[in-house]
Design a protein around this motif. Structure first.
Motif, PDB file in Angstrom:
ATOM      1  N   GLY A 143      39.259 -14.535 -33.825  1.00  0.00           N
ATOM      2  CA  GLY A 143      38.288 -15.296 -34.586  1.00  0.00           C
ATOM      3  C   GLY A 143      38.400 -16.776 -34.272  1.00  0.00           C
ATOM      4  N   TRP A 144      37.527 -17.551 -34.899  1.00  0.00           N
ATOM      5  CA  TRP A 144      37.491 -18.991 -34.663  1.00  0.00           C
ATOM      6  C   TRP A 144      36.978 -19.656 -35.921  1.00  0.00           C
ATOM      7  N   ILE A 145      37.484 -20.869 -36.195  1.00  0.00           N
ATOM      8  CA  ILE A 145      36.995 -21.638 -37.316  1.00  0.00           C
ATOM      9  C   ILE A 145      36.113 -22.752 -36.786  1.00  0.00           C
ATOM     10  N   GLY A 146      34.883 -22.830 -37.289  1.00  0.00           N
ATOM     11  CA  GLY A 146      33.972 -23.882 -36.904  1.00  0.00           C
ATOM     12  C   GLY A 146      33.438 -24.600 -38.125  1.00  0.00           C
ATOM     13  N   VAL A 147      32.536 -25.543 -37.903  1.00  0.00           N
ATOM     14  CA  VAL A 147      31.895 -26.281 -38.980  1.00  0.00           C
ATOM     15  C   VAL A 147      30.391 -26.076 -38.861  1.00  0.00           C
ATOM     16  N   ALA A 148      29.748 -25.725 -39.972  1.00  0.00           N
ATOM     17  CA  ALA A 148      28.309 -25.468 -39.957  1.00  0.00           C
ATOM     18  C   ALA A 148      27.529 -26.755 -39.757  1.00  0.00           C
ATOM     19  N   GLY A 149      26.668 -26.761 -38.739  1.00  0.00           N
ATOM     20  CA  GLY A 149      25.786 -27.903 -38.515  1.00  0.00           C
ATOM     21  C   GLY A 149      24.474 -27.754 -39.252  1.00  0.00           C
ATOM     22  N   THR A 153      22.576 -24.681 -42.411  1.00  0.00           N
ATOM     23  CA  THR A 153      22.858 -23.525 -43.261  1.00  0.00           C
ATOM     24  C   THR A 153      23.016 -22.266 -42.429  1.00  0.00           C
ATOM     25  N   ILE A 154      24.060 -21.494 -42.718  1.00  0.00           N
ATOM     26  CA  ILE A 154      24.365 -20.269 -41.990  1.00  0.00           C
ATOM     27  C   ILE A 154      24.535 -19.142 -43.003  1.00  0.00           C
ATOM     28  N   ILE A 155      24.076 -17.959 -42.643  1.00  0.00           N
ATOM     29  CA  ILE A 155      24.183 -16.772 -43.498  1.00  0.00           C
ATOM     30  C   ILE A 155      25.148 -15.790 -42.850  1.00  0.00           C
ATOM     31  N   ALA A 156      25.882 -15.056 -43.651  1.00  0.00           N
ATOM     32  CA  ALA A 156      26.823 -14.061 -43.135  1.00  0.00           C
ATOM     33  C   ALA A 156      26.120 -13.112 -42.187  1.00  0.00           C
ATOM     34  N   GLY A 157      26.738 -12.870 -41.020  1.00  0.00           N
ATOM     35  CA  GLY A 157      26.158 -11.982 -40.028  1.00  0.00           C
ATOM     36  C   GLY A 157      25.270 -12.678 -39.023  1.00  0.00           C
ATOM     37  N   ASP A 158      25.006 -13.975 -39.225  1.00  0.00           N
ATOM     38  CA  ASP A 158      24.189 -14.721 -38.261  1.00  0.00           C
ATOM     39  C   ASP A 158      24.890 -14.805 -36.903  1.00  0.00           C
ATOM     40  N   LEU A 159      24.108 -14.751 -35.840  1.00  0.00           N
ATOM     41  CA  LEU A 159      24.601 -15.132 -34.522  1.00  0.00           C
ATOM     42  C   LEU A 159      24.545 -16.655 -34.457  1.00  0.00           C
ATOM     43  N   VAL A 160      25.680 -17.281 -34.194  1.00  0.00           N
ATOM     44  CA  VAL A 160      25.742 -18.739 -34.178  1.00  0.00           C
ATOM     45  C   VAL A 160      26.171 -19.227 -32.803  1.00  0.00           C
ATOM     46  N   ILE A 161      25.816 -20.462 -32.474  1.00  0.00           N
ATOM     47  CA  ILE A 161      26.060 -21.021 -31.156  1.00  0.00           C
ATOM     48  C   ILE A 161      26.640 -22.424 -31.297  1.00  0.00           C
ATOM     49  N   ALA A 162      27.557 -22.774 -30.404  1.00  0.00           N
ATOM     50  CA  ALA A 162      28.137 -24.110 -30.406  1.00  0.00           C
ATOM     51  C   ALA A 162      27.052 -25.145 -30.162  1.00  0.00           C
ATOM     52  N   SER A 163      26.990 -26.164 -31.028  1.00  0.00           N
ATOM     53  CA  SER A 163      25.949 -27.184 -30.916  1.00  0.00           C
ATOM     54  C   SER A 163      26.512 -28.587 -30.769  1.00  0.00           C
ATOM     55  N   SER A 222      36.173 -33.312 -34.784  1.00  0.00           N
ATOM     56  CA  SER A 222      37.052 -32.628 -33.816  1.00  0.00           C
ATOM     57  C   SER A 222      37.007 -31.111 -33.945  1.00  0.00           C
ATOM     58  N   HIS A 223      36.056 -30.575 -34.688  1.00  0.00           N
ATOM     59  CA  HIS A 223      35.872 -29.128 -34.788  1.00  0.00           C
ATOM     60  C   HIS A 223      34.568 -28.734 -34.102  1.00  0.00           C
ATOM     61  N   VAL A 224      34.494 -27.496 -33.663  1.00  0.00           N
ATOM     62  CA  VAL A 224      33.262 -26.997 -33.054  1.00  0.00           C
ATOM     63  C   VAL A 224      32.183 -26.877 -34.124  1.00  0.00           C
ATOM     64  N   GLU A 225      31.057 -27.538 -33.892  1.00  0.00           N
ATOM     65  CA  GLU A 225      29.918 -27.416 -34.804  1.00  0.00           C
ATOM     66  C   GLU A 225      29.034 -26.278 -34.320  1.00  0.00           C
ATOM     67  N   VAL A 226      28.570 -25.446 -35.253  1.00  0.00           N
ATOM     68  CA  VAL A 226      27.729 -24.304 -34.892  1.00  0.00           C
ATOM     69  C   VAL A 226      26.469 -24.288 -35.733  1.00  0.00           C
ATOM     70  N   ILE A 227      25.413 -23.746 -35.133  1.00  0.00           N
ATOM     71  CA  ILE A 227      24.142 -23.535 -35.819  1.00  0.00           C
ATOM     72  C   ILE A 227      23.649 -22.133 -35.478  1.00  0.00           C
ATOM     73  N   ARG A 228      22.603 -21.689 -36.145  1.00  0.00           N
ATOM     74  CA  ARG A 228      22.031 -20.384 -35.827  1.00  0.00           C
ATOM     75  C   ARG A 228      21.504 -20.365 -34.396  1.00  0.00           C
ATOM     76  N   VAL A 274      33.269 -22.471 -41.333  1.00  0.00           N
ATOM     77  CA  VAL A 274      32.756 -21.115 -41.209  1.00  0.00           C
ATOM     78  C   VAL A 274      33.660 -20.343 -40.263  1.00  0.00           C
ATOM     79  N   ARG A 275      34.061 -19.160 -40.678  1.00  0.00           N
ATOM     80  CA  ARG A 275      34.886 -18.295 -39.839  1.00  0.00           C
ATOM     81  C   ARG A 275      33.973 -17.419 -38.999  1.00  0.00           C
ATOM     82  N   MET A 276      34.290 -17.315 -37.698  1.00  0.00           N
ATOM     83  CA  MET A 276      33.404 -16.622 -36.760  1.00  0.00           C
ATOM     84  C   MET A 276      34.193 -15.595 -35.968  1.00  0.00           C
ATOM     85  N   ALA A 277      33.551 -14.484 -35.659  1.00  0.00           N
ATOM     86  CA  ALA A 277      34.174 -13.421 -34.873  1.00  0.00           C
ATOM     87  C   ALA A 277      33.487 -13.314 -33.520  1.00  0.00           C
TER      88      ALA A 277
END
Length: 307
Positions: free
Chosen positions: A25-31, A33-43, A48-54, A80-83
């Motif tokens: 897994g990986w810990i990121g920061v939401a750039g 709003t994110i919903i559980a089960g969303d496919l997210v991408i590094a933005s 100093s944390h990876v920001e992710v969005i839908r 946000v925790r990501m798998a």
């Protein structure tokens, strides 16, 4: 930062539940709003944390890059925790042909069974209208290469008309092509009925409007026999990011209407501007010189992004 791995019991029989990969897994920061089960991408990066969005297949900036599956919801700025791998159960996968069919990136963080030019992000494990299971593993789509569209059944025959008619077509989604994107088109049409000296012209067109797009390749007007085929490939490259005037240049080759095994002819398309921030239609058309019993149909048409 990786998620702490739980102890695994070798040989232990798993009961019903959701399979998941431990320690990946990986810990990121939401750039956003994110919903559980969303496919997210590094933005980007946030503190100093990876920001992710839908992730979103309709936008180049949201469909090319490293992806994960969000394990819970988060608001902007929250962790946000990501798998990297996750199974989704109890969903409708009945549109799949069979188990192990690809699952594709959709819009607004969703997955879909419809290709539409998007990257594959997983596979169907169980085909069912109510109890389907999908395995999402979206880590790899660093490029958006893959199928844009394909003809899955023999096309409708063109007969009794002398008007140029679409034999089959594929739509390239708006903003799908970025600078350096390369598209390959493969096609085949077959004459299924012949009447007198009527000639056939087959064209490969691309543009925003049906039947008036630029001609990428064309055959000569040829008198045909039953069983004659027209087949070929064409490749083109976009030279700029999506816009109302993106330069495109390409080349290809085709066989004129003849029995299989005839010589190929080279096609060349010099640079011209296309509206790539809107939908592009790629069409294979046919036109008889007279409206009679001659007949031709599309038998293969495949459009893919190869780079």
């Amino acid at each position: 930062m990786s998620i702490q791995q739980r102890e695994i019991e070798p040989g232990h029989i798993l009961t019903a539940g959701i399979s998941r990969m431990e320690g990946k897994g990986w810990i990121g920061v939401a750039g956003a709003t994110i919903i559980a089960g969303d496919l997210v991408i590094a933005s980007g990066s946030r503190n100093s944390h990876v920001e992710v969005i839908r992730a979103d297949a309709s936008l180049t900036t949201k469909s090319r890059g490293v992806m994960w599956v969000a394990e819970h919801g988060a608001s902007i700025g929250q962790q946000v925790r990501m798998a990297t791998v996750r199974t989704i159960v109890g969903v409708n996968t009945n549109a799949a042909v069979a188990a192990l069919d690809p699952v594709y990136l959709g819009s607004a963080g969703a997955w879909t069974l419809i290709p539409s030019g998007a990257s594959a992000v997983g596979v169907v494990l169980v085909k069912s209208a109510t109890a389907g299971v999908v395995l999402l593993a979206p880590q790899d789509p660093l490029s958006a290469s893959g199928q844009i569209g394909t003809l899955t059944a023999t096309g409708t025959p063109l007969t009794g008309s002398s008007a140029e008619t679409v034999l089959t077509s594929v739509s390239v989604p708006a903003s799908k092509l970025s600078r350096g994107s390369r598209v390959r088109i493969s096609y085949k049409a077959r004459v299924t009925a012949n009447n007198g000296a009527t000639t056939l012209t087959v064209r490969l067109r691309m543009g925003p409007t049906t039947l008036i797009g630029a001609v990428l390749a064309t055959t000569a007007a040829v008198d045909t026999n039953v069983g004659d085929i027209v087949c070929g490939e064409f490749m083109f490259t976009a030279r700029a990011n999506p816009s109302a005037a993106t330069p495109v240049e390409g080349w290809g080759f085709h066989q004129e209407a003849a029995a299989p095994g005839a010589a190929f002819i080279t096609d060349s398309f010099d640079a011209a501007n296309f509206i790539t921030n809107g939908t592009l239609l790629i069409e294979l058309t046919g036109q008889w010189s007279a409206a009679d019993a001659n007949s031709v149909r599309a038998e293969d048409f495949h459009v893919e992004l190869i780079a």
